[in-house]
Design a protein around this motif. Structure first.
Motif: not given
Length: 523
Positions: A128-137
Motif C-alpha cells: 500500500v502506497d504511503h501507508f505510514k503517512q495515513v497512520n501518522d496523519t
C-alpha cells in the motif's frame, strides 16, 4: 452455577431425554417385578425390599454412567467445534480475514513443491502506497480501515486466488492455473484491482484515495520454488516503487543486473565517504535586491570511473541502504568546516525523512557543532517533502527541539506531490521554499497563482519568508516577485560552486555579468 447446570441439562437435547425416560421406565419395571414376584412365598417382605433397592441402585448407577457418557460426548463435540474454529482462526489475519503470513507461505510452498508439468502460478506482491503517512496523519483506526478495504478489493478482483497479509501494509496473492499465464493478463488483473482501490475509503466525513505498488512473478518462468519466485516478485515490486508507485511491474531478468549494480554503488558510496570524495557545492539565495541572504549546500559526487553521479541517483540508493543518516551528518560536518571560507550568511542543509526521524539526530548535530565550534544560527535545516509528509507529534517535537537550539527550519519543495497546508500548522518552520514547478507556471495557470498567493499570505502573516526556487530567467524573477515571494534561488543568480570558488566577501548578486562556468563535479 445452578443456572449453568440447568442450561447444560437443557442443552443435552431430545436424545438424552429419551435415554433418561427409557432407563427410568426400565428401572421402575425391574423394581416392581422384584417386589411382586411370588415364586418363593417364604421370602419375607424385607428381603424383597432389599432386592428392589439393589436393583434400583444398580439402575441409578447405570443411569449416571449413561448421563456421563452423553455429557462427555457433548463436550467432545463442542471441543471439536471450538478446536476447528481456533485452527481456522489461527490461519487468518485477525484484522482483514485473509490468510496470515505463516499460512500463506506454507500453502504457497506446498503448492509450488507439488506442482506438475501442467501447473502454472502467478505471484503478486502488493504494498500500500504511503501507508505510514495515513497512520501518522489520520490515526491507526484509519490505517486499519485502509487495510480492510485493500483486503476486500483483493478478494473481489482475485476471487479464486490464495490471498495473504504478509505483515503491515504488505499483501500477497497466489493464483494457480493449468494453463500458462502471461504478463499482459497479469497486468490487466492489476489494472482492474487499481481501479477498485481508486474507489476510495470513507474516513468519517473524508474520503481517502488509495493506491498500491505491485510486483509480479510467474512460475515456472521466474522461479520454480517459493524462495526464487518471491525474490523475483520482490525485485519487481522494488521496481514499481522506484517508478513512482501506484503501478504494477512484471519481473525482468535485467532487474538482477540492476540489483547487482546498486550493491556495487553502495560499496563505492561508502568508500567515497571514507576518502572524502563526496563534496559540497553552494548555491546563493538572494533577496529582491539581489543581496546574498544564504547558501544552499548541495552534495556532489564525481566518481573516478562513472564520472559525475547525480544526487537523484545516489541519494535514493543511500536511503535504501540505510546510509542516509551517515551522509546527512557528513554534509553537516563538511558545511561547518567550510563556513570560514564563505560569506557570513546561513547555509541551508537538507534533512531526509529517515534522518529526521532518527532519535539521536539532535545529539549528532550537537556533537558536530561542538567539534567544529559552529554557531547553530549559521545553519538552516531544510525539511524535505517526504519528511514533512511523515510528520507526527514526535517528529514535530524533534524539529521544535532543533529550533530551540538555534537552528532555523525551512520547508523545502513546498507544493510538490502531496504537500498540504495542514503542514504549516503541524510543523514549526521559519522559511517556506516553493517548488520550481509552481514558479514556472505563475501567470499561466490560475490554480498555481492562487496557491502561491495563499502560501505567501500565510507566510507574511506569520512573519516568515518565502523562497522561490528554480529562478533561471528574468521572467521567472519578475513573476515570482509579482506573486509576493521575497527570496530567490536559481541559476539566474548562480550555479552551485565549491567553497574554493566562492568569493568570501561578495554579497551582491543583483547583476549577472557573465554565465558562470559549470563547476567540476556539479550536476
Amino acid at each position: 452455577m445452578r443456572r449453568k447446570i440447568r442450561y447444560r441439562w437443557l442443552d443435552w437435547g431430545a436424545e438424552f431425554s429419551f435415554t433418561v425416560i427409557f432407563l427410568g421406565v426400565l428401572a421402575l419395571g425391574l423394581g416392581f417385578n422384584e417386589f411382586f414376584k411370588t415364586a418363593d412365598p417364604d421370602v419375607d417382605i424385607y428381603s424383597r425390599i432389599v432386592d428392589v433397592a439393589l436393583v434400583g441402585g444398580l439402575s441409578v448407577v447405570i443411569l449416571l454412567l449413561v448421563v456421563s457418557l452423553l455429557d462427555m460426548r457433548g463436550r467432545l463435540r463442542d471441543l471439536g467445534k471450538e478446536h476447528g474454529k481456533l485452527v481456522a482462526d489461527s490461519k487468518r489475519d485477525v484484522l482483514t480475514g485473509v490468510f496470515n503470513r505463516e499460512t500463506f507461505v506454507a500453502n504457497a510452498k506446498a503448492a509450488l513443491a507439488n506442482h506438475g508439468k501442467k501447473k502454472f502460478f502467478a505471484l503478486f506482491l502488493i504494498d500500500v502506497d504511503h501507508f505510514k503517512q495515513v497512520n501518522d496523519t489520520h490515526g491507526h483506526p484509519a490505517g486499519d480501515k485502509v487495510l480492510v478495504f485493500v483486503a476486500e478489493q483483493l478478494q473481489r478482483y482475485f476471487p479464486d486466488a490464495s490471498i495473504g497479509r504478509l505483515g503491515g501494509d504488505e499483501f500477497a496473492v497466489l493464483i494457480e492455473h493449468s494453463d500458462p499465464m502471461t504478463g499482459k493478463w497479469a497486468q490487466e488483473l492489476c489494472s482492474r484491482f487499481a481501479a477498485g482501490l481508486a474507489g476510495q475509503v470513507n474516513l468519517g466525513s473524508r474520503r481517502l484515495a488509495v493506491s498500491a505498488s505491485i510486483g509480479i512473478g510467474l512460475a515456472p518462468f521466474h522461479g520454480r520454488t517459493w524462495s526464487s519466485l518471491v525474490i523475483n516478485a520482490d525485485m519487481a515490486l522494488y521496481a514499481s516503487k522506484n517508478s513512482g508507485r501506484a503501478c504494477a511491474t512484471l519481473f525482468q531478468e535485467e532487474m538482477l543486473t540492476d540489483i547487482r549494480n546498486e550493491k556495487a554503488l553502495v560499496r563505492e558510496l561508502r568508500a567515497a565517504m571514507l576518502l572524502r570524495h563526496l563534496r559540497v557545492a553552494y548555491q546563493p539565495i538572494v533577496d529582491s535586491d539581489g543581496q546574498l541572504i544564504a547558501f544552499e549546500a548541495l552534495l556532489r559526487w564525481r566518481h573516478a570511473l562513472r564520472g559525475v553521479i547525480p544526487p537523484d541517483v545516489f541519494i535514493p540508493v543511500a536511503e535504501r541502504a540505510l546510509m542516509i543518516g551517515e551522509i546527512g551528518n557528513y554534509v553537516v560536518r563538511q558545511v561547518c568546516e567550510d563556513l570560514a571560507g564563505l560569506p557570513d550568511v546561513p547555509v541551508n542543509v537538507n534533512l531526509s525523512a529517515n534522518q529526521i526521524s532518527m532519535p539521536d539526530l539532535k545529539q549528532k548535530l550537537l556533537d558536530i557543532l561542538a567539534d567544529t565550534a559552529t554557531d547553530p544560527r549559521r545553519i538552516v535545516l531544510e525539511i524535505t517533502e517526504s519528511a514533512s509528509l511523515a510528520a507526527n507529534q514526535r517528529i514535530a517535537g524533534q524539529i521544535s527541539a532543533l529550533q530551540d537550539l538555534g537552528f532555523r527550519i525551512a520547508l523545502d519543495d513546498f507544493g510538490m506531490g502531496y504537500s498540504e497546508f495542514n503542514q504549516l500548522r503541524a510543523l514549526p518552520y521559519d522559511v517556506i521554499k516553493i517548488d520550481k514547478s509552481y514558479i514556472r507556471s505563475l501567470g499561466t495557470d490560475h490554480v498555481t497563482d492562487v496557491f502561491v498567493s495563499a502560501v505567501v499570505e500565510i507566510a507574511r502573516r506569520s512573519g516568515k519568508y518565502v523562497v522561490a526556487e528554480g529562478i533561471e530567467t528574468e521572467d521567472d524573477l519578475l513573476r515570482a516577485c509579482a506573486a509576493g515571494c521575497d527570496r530567490f534561488q536559481g541559476y539566474y543568480f548562480g550555479r552551485p560552486v565549491f567553497v574554493e570558488e566562492v568569493d568570501p566577501v561578495r554579497l551582491d548578486y543583483s547583476i549577472r555579468k557573465t554565465e558562470p562556468q559549470k563547476v567540476s563535479g556539479a550536476a
